[in-house]
Design an enzyme around this catalytic site. Sequence first.
Site, PDB file in Angstrom:
ATOM      1  N   SER A 117       0.835  -1.196   0.000  1.00 23.17           N
ATOM      2  CA  SER A 117       0.000   0.000   0.000  1.00 23.17           C
ATOM      3  C   SER A 117       0.867   1.243   0.000  1.00 23.17           C
ATOM      4  O   SER A 117       1.990   1.238   0.524  1.00 23.17           O
ATOM      5  CB  SER A 117      -0.906   0.026   1.230  1.00 23.17           C
ATOM      6  OG  SER A 117      -0.157   0.330   2.396  1.00 23.17           O
ATOM      7  N   ASP A 118       0.368   2.323  -0.615  1.00 23.09           N
ATOM      8  CA  ASP A 118       0.965   3.612  -0.316  1.00 23.09           C
ATOM      9  C   ASP A 118       0.766   3.850   1.172  1.00 23.09           C
ATOM     10  O   ASP A 118      -0.119   3.264   1.803  1.00 23.09           O
ATOM     11  CB  ASP A 118       0.324   4.718  -1.155  1.00 23.09           C
ATOM     12  CG  ASP A 118       1.241   5.927  -1.300  1.00 23.09           C
ATOM     13  OD1 ASP A 118       2.176   6.074  -0.489  1.00 23.09           O
ATOM     14  OD2 ASP A 118       1.016   6.742  -2.215  1.00 23.09           O
ATOM     15  N   TRP A 119       1.567   4.724   1.745  1.00 24.32           N
ATOM     16  CA  TRP A 119       1.611   4.878   3.199  1.00 24.32           C
ATOM     17  C   TRP A 119       0.283   5.477   3.707  1.00 24.32           C
ATOM     18  O   TRP A 119       0.017   6.661   3.554  1.00 24.32           O
ATOM     19  CB  TRP A 119       2.794   5.735   3.583  1.00 24.32           C
ATOM     20  CG  TRP A 119       4.043   4.958   3.886  1.00 24.32           C
ATOM     21  CD1 TRP A 119       4.822   5.084   4.993  1.00 24.32           C
ATOM     22  CD2 TRP A 119       4.664   3.932   3.106  1.00 24.32           C
ATOM     23  NE1 TRP A 119       5.886   4.201   4.950  1.00 24.32           N
ATOM     24  CE2 TRP A 119       5.808   3.484   3.805  1.00 24.32           C
ATOM     25  CE3 TRP A 119       4.367   3.332   1.881  1.00 24.32           C
ATOM     26  CZ2 TRP A 119       6.644   2.474   3.331  1.00 24.32           C
ATOM     27  CZ3 TRP A 119       5.192   2.335   1.398  1.00 24.32           C
ATOM     28  CH2 TRP A 119       6.315   1.913   2.116  1.00 24.32           C
ATOM     29  N   GLY A 120      -0.548   4.612   4.278  1.00 27.84           N
ATOM     30  CA  GLY A 120      -1.848   5.036   4.769  1.00 27.84           C
ATOM     31  C   GLY A 120      -2.987   4.768   3.811  1.00 27.84           C
ATOM     32  O   GLY A 120      -4.112   5.212   4.046  1.00 27.84           O
ATOM     33  N   ALA A 121      -2.736   4.006   2.756  1.00 31.81           N
ATOM     34  CA  ALA A 121      -3.773   3.763   1.747  1.00 31.81           C
ATOM     35  C   ALA A 121      -4.646   2.558   2.060  1.00 31.81           C
ATOM     36  O   ALA A 121      -5.670   2.360   1.398  1.00 31.81           O
ATOM     37  CB  ALA A 121      -3.135   3.569   0.368  1.00 31.81           C
TER      38      ALA A 121
END
Length: 757
Positions: A229-233
């Site tokens: 995931s993108d960071w926090g996605a």
Amino acid sequence: MVDVDRVLAALTLQEKAGLTSGADFWHTKAVERLELPAVMVADGPHGLRKQVAEGGSAELGESVPATCFPTAAALGSTWDPELLQRVGAALGRETRANGVSVLLGPGVNIKRTPLCGRNFEYVSEDPLVAGALGAALVAGVQSEGVGTSLKHFAANNQETDRMRVSADVDERTLREIYLPAFERIVTQAKPWTVMCSYNRINGTYASQHPWLLTQVLRDEWGFDGVVVSDWGAAHDRVAALTAGLDLQMPGVGTRPDLDVVSAVIDGQLDEQVLDGAVRRVLQLVDRAQPAVADPGTADLDAHHELAREAAVAGSVLLRNERVGGAPLLPLEADAARGAVVVGEFARTPRYQGAGSSQVHATRVDDALTALRAATGAELPFAPGFSLAGDDEHDEVLRTDAVAAARDASVVLVFLGLPAADESEGYDRPRWGLPDNQVRTLAAIAQVNPKIVVVLSNGSAVNVSPWRELAPAILETWLSGQAGGSAVAEVLLGHRSPEGRLTETIPHRLVDTPAFGSFPGEGGHVRYGEGVLVGYRWYDARDLEVAYPFGHGLTYTTFAYEEVAAQVHGEGAAATVDVSVRVTNTGTRDGAEVVQVYVGDPEASVQRPVRELRAFRKVWLAPGESQVVSLTLTARDLSYWHPDLRRWVVEGGTFVVEVGASSRDLRGSVEVEVVGEPIWPPLTAMSTVAEWLADPAGGPVLRAALAAGGVTELAAHWSAELAQVPLRVAVDFGMAAGFGPDQVNALVRDVTAAVPTA
């Protein structure tokens, strides 16, 4: 090394769940009892950003020194895969030497609008350029035993509301514009990881999108690495795992892991799905171990020189008019020693963008120092404007700059966008240069017409209001830590500019494809322009532009001759061999980018006037010729059929154009291609005309009608009725005794007779 099968078999359910999320911001989890180590990832993509603080945080804190190469906007403008592979290898060596196992990049999202705040991290408005250069960079990085993270998958084309907005895009547009760069890199360069984007696609978060992450990425393209995931996605770990996400980053505590454990126990998540994700994470850790054991070293001096080479290659000479009988650039020795330098960017370079890709450069060259050293003269300098835009202070700076420029042999004016204008996290507040910079340029032009503008910016800026004031304009983008010395080399003619635009520079923002739909409203952004993105849009509407896609001047000239194309095979096996003789007709060495475009004027669907389908960069000495040969595949002739949901080659006449930009076409050839049968599945709601035209459906319908006593079709089929769905036509009473049951039977007969595409 990691014995993947042994470790997987020995893991508890809780440990499995834990391995699908990070330990902190930059590390995977270790399992000490099984001697499974953690591995570290770090930001890229144009330089390593490894935070010094252990574990890290969301703050963009201090990071280790690393070479800041030109950003993707500049690297893309090189049109040089071999150079990007060398840059990638240098990035890989620095990543490995710092104990990092995965460099988070490259970003290959399409430049849908020049206002996207993160365009400096992206390569092009064209998927072929983005894919070919992205694949080269990935291959280079991974050749050093560390991984990459291809991002942001997918349709992340703006920063406004990026964590929630739904990119509403039809499948054909996704397949033809927004996915091909990812597809090329995944299938050719095989990145270790792919990073999903924050945004939703047609209402579903990318991290929870089974069609995107499993059906397309894994099943169709064969990706076997880790989807991170993108960071926090990642918002729902269970839904994300089911969709195909393997690793949530960063680590956010135990709650998501416990959700996974509960879902397996309750039967909401198949443990085999979890095992598949864990296996891929273990394989990633295993792949990283040789480099972890032997990190090696990196030659930072050599990398600085490579950064300078890349900055030269990515500099685009937009304009070079004649002044006094000769082009203003390159500067003659006497003119160079009599030059005046104006603009704060000359001594305070803006060489990279803001956000997660911000690199702690090992050193930074500024253009003023480099020009003084190269000319052996203490060139006068005037700031000309303030970066903060202080009106009262700017008036004084402007007056001083005009006085300095009045008697100069040439005025080198360094303009650009302030750092605050371009960053991850928000989109650009303006398209043009700051007003104080343009006012300074205009004032100088009143006293001295010999002006060279050097631009520093991460994406296209509006040049139309002021370009006539400057006979020469050099676009350097955000050119990395060696950009200052690279500019000096180009201006003084020690190196010829090689760059070509990978994005169109229009005259007006209202002319851009996404105008009116960007950045969306109510949580949705509609991609209403469809496949007409970038130059495809401007060509379809015959809009004048300031500088077209592919444009770029150099210090010599090139002639194109003997353009030829030959078709081999047909349908899905068709290929087209294209050749052209290119000759350097000038007096200097130079590089030309040969661009091959394909158009399908007879298509039954809307297709762009022309699409880039192949390119090659060639270096030629004065008088030297080279025959450039390129092969187009069936895919290069195809479009994505929205009903058949596959790539199809439609037969007919194709136009193959060869040139130096999308608007500078030096030769064209028409070729005839035998296509493949393209018949959408027939249904009760297919029109009468579609039924009659279909090779299987037509005879079946005619036979059924004849059995009902309808033998003279002309008496029953007007042009209007032919456009009516068959079921509706039956309701109109077109034939006695022919009703809905008969229509359903026809559909069953045709479906059984025709294999599914």
